[in-house]
Motif scaffolding. Structure first.
Motif, PDB file in Angstrom:
ATOM      1  N   ASN A 123      52.278-138.135   3.510  1.00  0.00           N
ATOM      2  CA  ASN A 123      53.290-138.735   2.672  1.00  0.00           C
ATOM      3  C   ASN A 123      54.455-137.891   2.764  1.00  0.00           C
ATOM      4  OD1 ASN A 123      51.999-141.313   2.219  1.00  0.00           O
ATOM      5  ND2 ASN A 123      51.040-140.690   0.335  1.00  0.00           N
ATOM      6  N   LYS A 124      54.215-136.333   2.525  1.00  0.00           N
ATOM      7  CA  LYS A 124      55.389-135.393   2.528  1.00  0.00           C
ATOM      8  C   LYS A 124      55.944-135.378   3.812  1.00  0.00           C
ATOM      9  CE  LYS A 124      53.264-132.498  -1.021  1.00  0.00           C
ATOM     10  NZ  LYS A 124      52.803-131.173  -1.204  1.00  0.00           N
ATOM     11  N   GLN A 149      42.008-124.592   7.767  1.00  0.00           N
ATOM     12  CA  GLN A 149      42.902-125.310   6.985  1.00  0.00           C
ATOM     13  C   GLN A 149      44.103-124.598   6.832  1.00  0.00           C
ATOM     14  OE1 GLN A 149      41.119-126.728   3.516  1.00  0.00           O
ATOM     15  NE2 GLN A 149      42.917-127.260   2.376  1.00  0.00           N
ATOM     16  N   SER A 150      44.154-123.293   6.694  1.00  0.00           N
ATOM     17  CA  SER A 150      45.428-122.463   6.666  1.00  0.00           C
ATOM     18  C   SER A 150      46.184-122.734   8.119  1.00  0.00           C
ATOM     19  CB  SER A 150      45.002-120.981   6.588  1.00  0.00           C
ATOM     20  OG  SER A 150      46.212-120.304   6.351  1.00  0.00           O
ATOM     21  N   ASP A 151      45.410-122.859   9.070  1.00  0.00           N
ATOM     22  CA  ASP A 151      46.117-122.953  10.474  1.00  0.00           C
ATOM     23  C   ASP A 151      46.958-124.351  10.466  1.00  0.00           C
ATOM     24  OD1 ASP A 151      47.170-122.644  13.032  1.00  0.00           O
ATOM     25  OD2 ASP A 151      45.418-123.426  13.849  1.00  0.00           O
ATOM     26  N   SER A 180      53.867-127.179   8.042  1.00  0.00           N
ATOM     27  CA  SER A 180      54.893-126.589   7.469  1.00  0.00           C
ATOM     28  C   SER A 180      55.920-126.033   8.472  1.00  0.00           C
ATOM     29  CB  SER A 180      54.616-125.303   6.693  1.00  0.00           C
ATOM     30  OG  SER A 180      53.665-125.852   5.578  1.00  0.00           O
ATOM     31  N   LEU A 181      55.729-125.315   9.578  1.00  0.00           N
ATOM     32  CA  LEU A 181      56.487-124.794  10.571  1.00  0.00           C
ATOM     33  C   LEU A 181      57.111-125.814  11.454  1.00  0.00           C
ATOM     34  CD1 LEU A 181      54.451-121.875  11.953  1.00  0.00           C
ATOM     35  CD2 LEU A 181      56.408-121.588  10.600  1.00  0.00           C
ATOM     36  N   GLU A 209      64.043-129.606  10.095  1.00  0.00           N
ATOM     37  CA  GLU A 209      65.085-129.624   9.195  1.00  0.00           C
ATOM     38  C   GLU A 209      66.114-128.518   9.929  1.00  0.00           C
ATOM     39  OE1 GLU A 209      65.599-131.162   6.455  1.00  0.00           O
ATOM     40  OE2 GLU A 209      63.742-131.502   5.399  1.00  0.00           O
ATOM     41  N   THR A 210      65.775-127.603  10.545  1.00  0.00           N
ATOM     42  CA  THR A 210      66.757-126.362  11.100  1.00  0.00           C
ATOM     43  C   THR A 210      67.363-127.375  12.245  1.00  0.00           C
ATOM     44  OG1 THR A 210      65.344-124.571  10.605  1.00  0.00           O
ATOM     45  CG2 THR A 210      67.102-124.257  12.027  1.00  0.00           C
TER      46      THR A 210
END
Length: 681
Positions: A594-595, A633-635, A641-642, A648-649
């Motif tokens: 959803n995000k 999970q961190s990966d 996120s990246l 966005e960039t």
């Protein structure tokens, strides 16, 4: 000043230094809260003489990561801390005591102290020290040694404290101390061998919560025992005098609560990682007030327990509302029948959670009275068991969760003759029960009239939720609002059966309240039910994170989806049980999708439900790709996120390069642009 916080100062040695003054210092007479964190060079709070009213209004002390601090205050200051209410000290590796006394007969009274939490203080062995008394580390000490009175202490928590003994035998000289104690939590106190003397236990009439976790050398709670691990709550003072007696003690299962101690006000009891063989003594039934107010019972990782209750003891647990039993490797049943004269009931039970008890096949079992071999053969594989004239009833049970259980069948077929048994059950969650082929027989549904939420996860051989076994009754769950089925690879339908058989004999498949229907990775589920089901409130369903409109008949919707958008596994069937993906809940993935979708909406114009569905497919496809290839999970979170940051960039760069005369929407991404962008590494 009423609040004073010091944090991250590596040079500070004293909070107050009056050593070079000619007269005593009047320090912080109005201070109420003192908080010290990460002051690694701090040796003392006060250095030098202070006026008696220094810190006299102090109510809260919180100290963390002060590695050189050895104690708090001298007797002259501690004796005036009449307003002190809370002490919390964490990770101070040099802390040896809180207060330093000057003479043997000095006593501190902390009238208002209500909360004491001490965590990871490896050198702390006592609450105070006498300045002129030398001691060695080999001398057994009591943490509370009769020199500090705490008449209003309500919560005591000790974690990773190297104390030999909590209470001194002479504490009886302070009859008011600890009489208001309500909660005791002790964790990883490996030198502690016993908990209470009887003189202390007799004053704990207000005790409500006891938690004991990973105290590997504890032998018993009262007096001294002979064991190298905790097996009972109370032991007699006499000990075995011969090898034969010792062998008899080793071979005889001991009751952890052996009928010698009553807790009439205890509300919560948690036992974790305890080597107990038996929970309650059979004589507990004669002490009906012993646990009369116990509402919450949690038992975890007690690997010698074979059952929790004998049926004769249940009268002592009339207020029990929540029962959680987890990872008890040899547990065979929850209730063992030892008395045929009473109904087996837990009248107040509202929540039951059972997880990781792989040897458990029945909820109740009778191994003591005459039962025919045929009855045992029939009932041994059933989770809920009705035995002779006995009834297991939990009329107030609202939540039932079963995880990692080797059960073959959930409910006895005679459940329909006990309509009140689960009359108030609203939430049922079943996961990783790998022998279950169905959840309900249709004849039992009348016992679940209040069921609102049903979630089934990771049941590898499950074929259907409801199996038809009664031709005379409607198939209906009138209150069911949410149905979620996840990762059940053999699931064929919610209700499955021969179409001609069902349509000719069943009046209705009726689910009038169903509003939420979620299916995830059930690749054999091509229909909802064998014949048309009534779901008037169901407007949409979610299949593998994609939301679809329901066009009147949920069967038609599912068939249409599978005809036009066939799905297939993403190689997860080969995952190990410990794979990080198995720990990531579907709701967490849904929130992340959803995000991602929210980000995509800002950069791609869409029109109507169909446009939103296509955009959501892009988000789902991208998330699945990362979910499949991420190493942990961190990966997984980092990669998503990246990529979002890159989107966005790049969008900003495109917008800046456009001539100012062009509309901003001309910088938006097309659907194909987005698909291509997420395909790139």
């Amino acid at each position: 000043m009423t609040d004073f916080t010091v944090q991250g100062n590596s040079d500070l040695v004293y909070i107050v230094d009056s050593s070079k003054q000619s007269e005593p210092c009047d320090a912080f007479p109005r201070l109420e809260t003192l908080s010290i964190r990460n002051v690694i060079s701090l040796e003392k709070i006060c250095h030098g003489e202070l006026m008696p009213n220094s810190f006299c209004q102090l109510r809260n002390i919180k100290v963390e990561h002060c590695d050189k601090l050895k104690n708090f205050f001298s007797f002259s200051i501690a004796s005036h801390l009449s307003e002190l209410q809370e002490i919390e000290v964490t990770d101070c590796e040099s802390m040896e005591e809180f207060f330093t006394m000057g003479r043997r007969n000095e006593v501190i009274v902390l009238d208002q102290l209500q909360f004491l939490r001490l965590t990871n203080l490896p050198k702390l062995r006592r609450f105070y020290s006498e300045a002129e008394v030398a001691s060695t580390s080999d001398t057994p000490m009591s943490f509370f040694d009769g020199k500090v009175e705490v008449p209003n202490l309500k919560t005591l928590e000790l974690r990773k404290i190297n104390v030999d003994k909590i209470w001194h035998n002479q504490l009886s000289l302070m009859p008011n101390s600890f009489c208001r104690l309500r909660k005791i939590k002790v964790e990883h106190c490996d030198k502690l061998k016993n908990f209470f003397s009887f003189s202390i236990a007799s004053r704990l009439s207000q005790l409500q919560v006891i938690e004991v976790i990973d105290c590997e050398n504890m032998e018993d709670f009262f007096t001294m025992g002979r064991r190298n691990d905790l097996r009972r709550f109370c032991s007699e003072a006499e000990v075995a005098s011969s090898l034969d007696q010792e062998k008899r003690m080793l071979d005889t299962p001991m009751s952890f609560f052996d009928g010698k101690v009553e807790f009439p006000n205890l509300k919560t009891l948690e036992l974790r990682k305890m080597n107990v063989d038996k929970m309650w003594h059979n004589q507990l039934s004669s002490m009906s007030s012993c646990f009369q107010n116990l509402t919450n019972l949690v038992i975890s990782d007690c690997c010698n327990l074979k059952y929790i209750f004998a049926s004769s003891t249940l009268r002592s647990f009339v207020q029990l509302q929540c029962l959680e039993v987890c990872n008890c490797k040899v547990l065979e049943e929850i209730i063992r029948i030892d008395d045929l004269g009473n109904n087996v009931e837990l009248p107040s039970l509202k929540k039951l959670l059972i997880e990781g008890c792989h040897e458990m096949k029945v909820f109740i079992f009778n191994d003591k009275f005459n039962v025919t071999r045929r009855e045992i053969d029939i009932n041994i594989s059933k989770f809920w068991l009705q035995q002779l004239c006995l009834q297991i009833e939990a009329p107030n049970l609202k939540t039932l969760e079963l995880h990692k259980m080797n059960v073959d069948k959930m409910w006895h077929n005679q459940l329909s003759s006990m309509p009140s048994c689960f009359q108030n059950l609203t939430d049922l969650v079943i996961s990783s029960c790998c022998n279950l082929k169905y959840i309900f027989a249709s004849s039992t549904l009348t016992s679940f009239v209040q069921l609102q939420r049903l979630e089934i996860r990771n049941c590898k051989v499950l074929e259907e939720i409801i199996r038809i076994d009664d031709l005379k009754k409607n198939v209906e769950l009138l209150s069911l609002k949410k149905l979620s089925i996840e990762k059940c690879p053999e699931m064929k339908a919610f209700i499955f059966g021969d179409k001609d058989f069902c349509s000719g004999n069943i009046h209705n498949f009726n689910f009038p309240s169903l509003e939420i229907f979620i299916v995830f990775e059930c690749f054999e589920m091509n229909i909802f039910s064998s014949v048309k089901a009534s779901t008037p409130m169901l407007r949409e369903m979610e299949l593998d994170f994609i939301i679809y409109d329901c066009e009147g008949d949920v069967n038609i919707t599912i068939q249409h989806i599978h005809e036009n958008e066939p799905t297939s596994p993403l190689g997860e069937s080969s995952m190990d049980a410990d794979d990080w993906r198995n720990q990531l809940l579907l709701d967490s993935r849904r929130r992340i999708i959803n995000k991602i979708l929210d980000t995509l909406k800002r950069h791609h114009p869409f029109s109507g439900p169909e446009g939103l569905k296509e955009l959501r497919k892009v988000a789902v496809t991208f998330e699945k790709k990362i979910y499949t290839c991420a190493s942990n999970q961190s990966d997984y979170l980092s990669r998503i996120s990246l990529k979002m940051l890159s989107l966005e960039t790049k969008s900003q760069d495109i917008s800046l390069k456009l001539p100012s005369c062009l509309n901003k929407t001309q910088a938006d991404w097309t659907l194909e642009d987005l698909r291509e962008f997420f395909e790139r590494r």
